[in-house]
Write a protein that holds these residues in place. Structure first.
Motif, PDB file in Angstrom:
ATOM      1  N   UNK A 155       8.028  10.481  -7.595  1.00 36.27           N
ATOM      2  CA  UNK A 155       8.794  10.046  -8.757  1.00 36.27           C
ATOM      3  C   UNK A 155       9.206   8.582  -8.607  1.00 36.27           C
ATOM      4  N   UNK A 156       9.386   7.908  -9.738  1.00 40.67           N
ATOM      5  CA  UNK A 156       9.683   6.480  -9.728  1.00 40.67           C
ATOM      6  C   UNK A 156      11.033   6.181  -9.068  1.00 40.67           C
ATOM      7  N   UNK A 157      12.004   7.090  -9.230  1.00 37.94           N
ATOM      8  CA  UNK A 157      13.299   6.854  -8.615  1.00 37.94           C
ATOM      9  C   UNK A 157      13.217   6.884  -7.088  1.00 37.94           C
ATOM     10  N   UNK A 158      12.451   7.853  -6.585  1.00 33.10           N
ATOM     11  CA  UNK A 158      12.243   7.925  -5.130  1.00 33.10           C
ATOM     12  C   UNK A 158      11.445   6.721  -4.644  1.00 33.10           C
ATOM     13  N   UNK A 159      10.500   6.291  -5.460  1.00 32.97           N
ATOM     14  CA  UNK A 159       9.679   5.141  -5.091  1.00 32.97           C
ATOM     15  C   UNK A 159      10.524   3.869  -4.999  1.00 32.97           C
ATOM     16  N   UNK A 160      11.538   3.763  -5.860  1.00 30.12           N
ATOM     17  CA  UNK A 160      12.438   2.605  -5.819  1.00 30.12           C
ATOM     18  C   UNK A 160      13.188   2.556  -4.489  1.00 30.12           C
ATOM     19  N   UNK A 161      13.637   3.713  -4.011  1.00 28.13           N
ATOM     20  CA  UNK A 161      14.341   3.784  -2.739  1.00 28.13           C
ATOM     21  C   UNK A 161      13.411   3.452  -1.572  1.00 28.13           C
ATOM     22  N   UNK A 162      12.189   3.983  -1.639  1.00 28.62           N
ATOM     23  CA  UNK A 162      11.204   3.707  -0.586  1.00 28.62           C
ATOM     24  C   UNK A 162      10.886   2.210  -0.542  1.00 28.62           C
ATOM     25  N   UNK A 163      10.680   1.634  -1.731  1.00 29.78           N
ATOM     26  CA  UNK A 163      10.385   0.205  -1.802  1.00 29.78           C
ATOM     27  C   UNK A 163      11.524  -0.635  -1.258  1.00 29.78           C
ATOM     28  N   UNK A 164      12.762  -0.249  -1.598  1.00 32.94           N
ATOM     29  CA  UNK A 164      13.930  -0.976  -1.092  1.00 32.94           C
ATOM     30  C   UNK A 164      14.020  -0.926   0.424  1.00 32.94           C
ATOM     31  N   UNK A 165      13.763   0.253   0.986  1.00 33.33           N
ATOM     32  CA  UNK A 165      13.802   0.403   2.447  1.00 33.33           C
ATOM     33  C   UNK A 165      12.739  -0.469   3.111  1.00 33.33           C
ATOM     34  N   UNK A 166      11.541  -0.477   2.551  1.00 33.58           N
ATOM     35  CA  UNK A 166      10.450  -1.271   3.131  1.00 33.58           C
ATOM     36  C   UNK A 166      10.748  -2.775   3.053  1.00 33.58           C
ATOM     37  N   UNK A 167      11.324  -3.208   1.933  1.00 37.13           N
ATOM     38  CA  UNK A 167      11.647  -4.625   1.777  1.00 37.13           C
ATOM     39  C   UNK A 167      12.729  -5.033   2.775  1.00 37.13           C
ATOM     40  N   UNK A 168      13.732  -4.166   2.976  1.00 41.03           N
ATOM     41  CA  UNK A 168      14.770  -4.451   3.972  1.00 41.03           C
ATOM     42  C   UNK A 168      14.156  -4.578   5.367  1.00 41.03           C
ATOM     43  N   UNK A 169      13.192  -3.712   5.666  1.00 32.07           N
ATOM     44  CA  UNK A 169      12.513  -3.786   6.966  1.00 32.07           C
ATOM     45  C   UNK A 169      11.775  -5.118   7.124  1.00 32.07           C
ATOM     46  N   UNK A 189       0.837  -1.210   0.000  1.00 30.33           N
ATOM     47  CA  UNK A 189       0.000   0.000   0.000  1.00 30.33           C
ATOM     48  C   UNK A 189       0.866   1.253   0.000  1.00 30.33           C
ATOM     49  N   UNK A 190       1.896   1.245   0.850  1.00 30.42           N
ATOM     50  CA  UNK A 190       2.797   2.409   0.909  1.00 30.42           C
ATOM     51  C   UNK A 190       3.516   2.597  -0.424  1.00 30.42           C
ATOM     52  N   UNK A 191       4.018   1.496  -0.988  1.00 28.82           N
ATOM     53  CA  UNK A 191       4.730   1.571  -2.264  1.00 28.82           C
ATOM     54  C   UNK A 191       3.807   2.017  -3.386  1.00 28.82           C
ATOM     55  N   UNK A 192       2.573   1.501  -3.368  1.00 25.71           N
ATOM     56  CA  UNK A 192       1.609   1.907  -4.394  1.00 25.71           C
ATOM     57  C   UNK A 192       1.284   3.389  -4.324  1.00 25.71           C
ATOM     58  N   UNK A 193       1.080   3.903  -3.116  1.00 25.41           N
ATOM     59  CA  UNK A 193       0.777   5.331  -2.937  1.00 25.41           C
ATOM     60  C   UNK A 193       1.961   6.189  -3.372  1.00 25.41           C
ATOM     61  N   UNK A 194       3.164   5.802  -2.954  1.00 26.86           N
ATOM     62  CA  UNK A 194       4.344   6.586  -3.335  1.00 26.86           C
ATOM     63  C   UNK A 194       4.598   6.504  -4.837  1.00 26.86           C
ATOM     64  N   UNK A 195       4.286   5.354  -5.440  1.00 25.38           N
ATOM     65  CA  UNK A 195       4.447   5.221  -6.882  1.00 25.38           C
ATOM     66  C   UNK A 195       3.467   6.079  -7.651  1.00 25.38           C
ATOM     67  N   UNK A 196       2.342   6.345  -7.032  1.00 33.35           N
ATOM     68  CA  UNK A 196       1.315   7.160  -7.683  1.00 33.35           C
ATOM     69  C   UNK A 196       1.627   8.649  -7.597  1.00 33.35           C
ATOM     70  N   UNK A 197       2.191   9.068  -6.461  1.00 30.58           N
ATOM     71  CA  UNK A 197       2.334  10.501  -6.220  1.00 30.58           C
ATOM     72  C   UNK A 197       3.786  10.979  -6.108  1.00 30.58           C
TER      73      UNK A 197
END
Length: 426
Positions: A54-68, A44-52
């Protein structure tokens, strides 16, 4: 794509990460409820960030969440989490690129639309499941944790290549899709060359490990021979003393006590001679070094060799790793008046290493999880890599491990039996 579609795609991506990471560290008992909560929340967090965002920032957010998620699910250290994430990313990006190539080949022109993305994700998920069931990718994590410099360097090269491709994807999706086949062929060529280097590097490292074992333990054989020579001199003195007992002693009880004391010394001589008789001189030197260590630790360590020609398909350094980890595990249990018995023997067509040591009773649940990463029989349990590595080596050579409790002199012992079939499989 709309928000719901982005969330669905994110679910597939994160599920793939969970499956791959689970295989990398061989963690079999994952908490499925927690995993589901983490996956849905991160999606849900990744989907929201991907929508609003930039994709590059979303990649970093997704990576951080997956590491968590990896850190929370498997309770591993941060550095281990990073390694697992990097290896998972390499595998997943490679798979997803391959799935896009398949779509390009069979469907022609494709766009960044939900339908194509879903087909690609389904193909990727099927391939991920196939890989975790048929390819021992957990060895990758093992090599990294063993600080294999060749492997780490080449993995870093592959990661840089794939991340560069991913950035191109985020900056120019249409251009990426048009040139996907050319990039795939180029990337496959680079990855193949790196894999060849990995293979050669690992082969060279194995040869170096084998040579180091010879360098480490062959000098100890000389020490063992000197020890036997010294004991032989003592043995001659004992024989002379025994001859004099019947002349100097008239008390039967004192004669018996003196003879028993001498027999204990002679028993030690026989143990050392058994090591000399062992065909594998590297193993003999290693076991002698462990006898000396046990003496310093005050541990009663007995070696029973029933097969002097004991030989498995393992390389010497691999055999030493298995025997050494079993012995060290016994040494470090912190049990009072510890007794450890190692047997090398042959049972029908099997070579058997059996080690038993005093230990509190272990139930089936404890035994079943013993060889999982992070488990250990040590009272001051660390990460449990020793037993974990044993499992991988035994599996590599189609061996078998048996663990059970045994009673001896009214005390409980934990028994490890490692078996290798000389010809064929179990």
């Amino acid at each position: 794509m709309n928000l719901v579609e982005l969330i669905i795609i994110s679910v597939f991506d994160i599920v793939e990460y969970v499956i791959i990471s689970n295989k990398l560290i061989n963690y079999n008992k994952i908490d499925k409820f927690l995993a589901t909560i983490y996956i849905l929340g991160a999606s849900i967090i990744t989907g929201i960030s991907g929508r609003y965002i930039s994709m590059r920032c979303n990649f970093l957010i997704g990576g951080f969440l997956i590491c968590c998620i990896i850190c929370l699910l498997y309770d591993i250290k941060i550095i281990e989490t990073i390694y697992v994430y990097v290896l998972s990313t390499i595998i997943i990006i490679s798979i997803q690129l391959f799935s896009i190539v398949l779509l390009k080949v069979f469907l022609g022109n494709i766009n960044y639309e939900f339908v194509y993305a879903m087909i690609s994700e389904i193909i990727s998920l099927i391939m991920v499941i196939f890989i975790v069931n048929h390819i021992p990718i957990n060895l990758m994590f093992k090599f990294v944790m063993e600080n294999n410099k060749v492997f780490k360097t080449i993995i870093l090269n592959i990661l840089v290549l794939l991340v560069a491709i991913l950035l191109y994807w985020h900056m120019d999706i249409s251009g990426f899709l048009k040139n996907i086949i050319i990039m795939a062929v180029f990337s496959a060529g680079i990855i193949y060359v790196n894999l060849v280097f990995i293979k050669e590097g690992l082969k060279n490292e194995q040869d170096e490990k084998q040579l180091r074992k010879y360098e480490d333990y062959l000098p100890i054989i000389d020490e063992l021979i000197d020890e036997i020579r010294r004991r032989q001199h003592e043995f001659d003195n004992h024989v002379q003393a025994l001859r004099m007992l019947t002349i100097t002693s008239t008390d039967y009880e004192s004669i018996v006590n003196s003879m028993n004391n001498y027999m204990d010394d002679l028993k030690m001589d026989n143990n050392l001679i058994d090591l000399i008789k062992l065909d594998n001189k590297v193993l003999a030197g290693f076991l002698y070094s462990k006898i000396k260590s046990a003496e310093k630790l005050g541990i009663n360590f007995n070696i029973i060799i029933e097969d002097y020609g004991f030989k498995t398909k393992l390389k010497d350094y691999e055999l030493i790793e298995i025997v050494g980890n079993l012995i060290n595990n016994g040494f470090e249990t912190k049990v009072a008046d510890n007794i450890i018995i190692l047997k090398l023997k042959k049972e029908k067509n099997m070579d058997v290493m059996e080690l038993k040591n005093k230990h509190p009773y272990l139930d089936i649940k404890s035994i079943n999880k013993m060889f999982k990463l992070g488990s250990s029989t040590k009272s001051n349990s660390g990460r449990g890599y020793g037993l974990y590595n044993i499992k991988d080596l035994v599996k590599k050579y189609n061996g078998k491990i048996e663990i059970f409790n045994d009673k001896m002199n009214e005390e409980n012992y934990i028994v490890f039996r490692v078996l290798f079939v000389r010809n064929g499989l179990f």
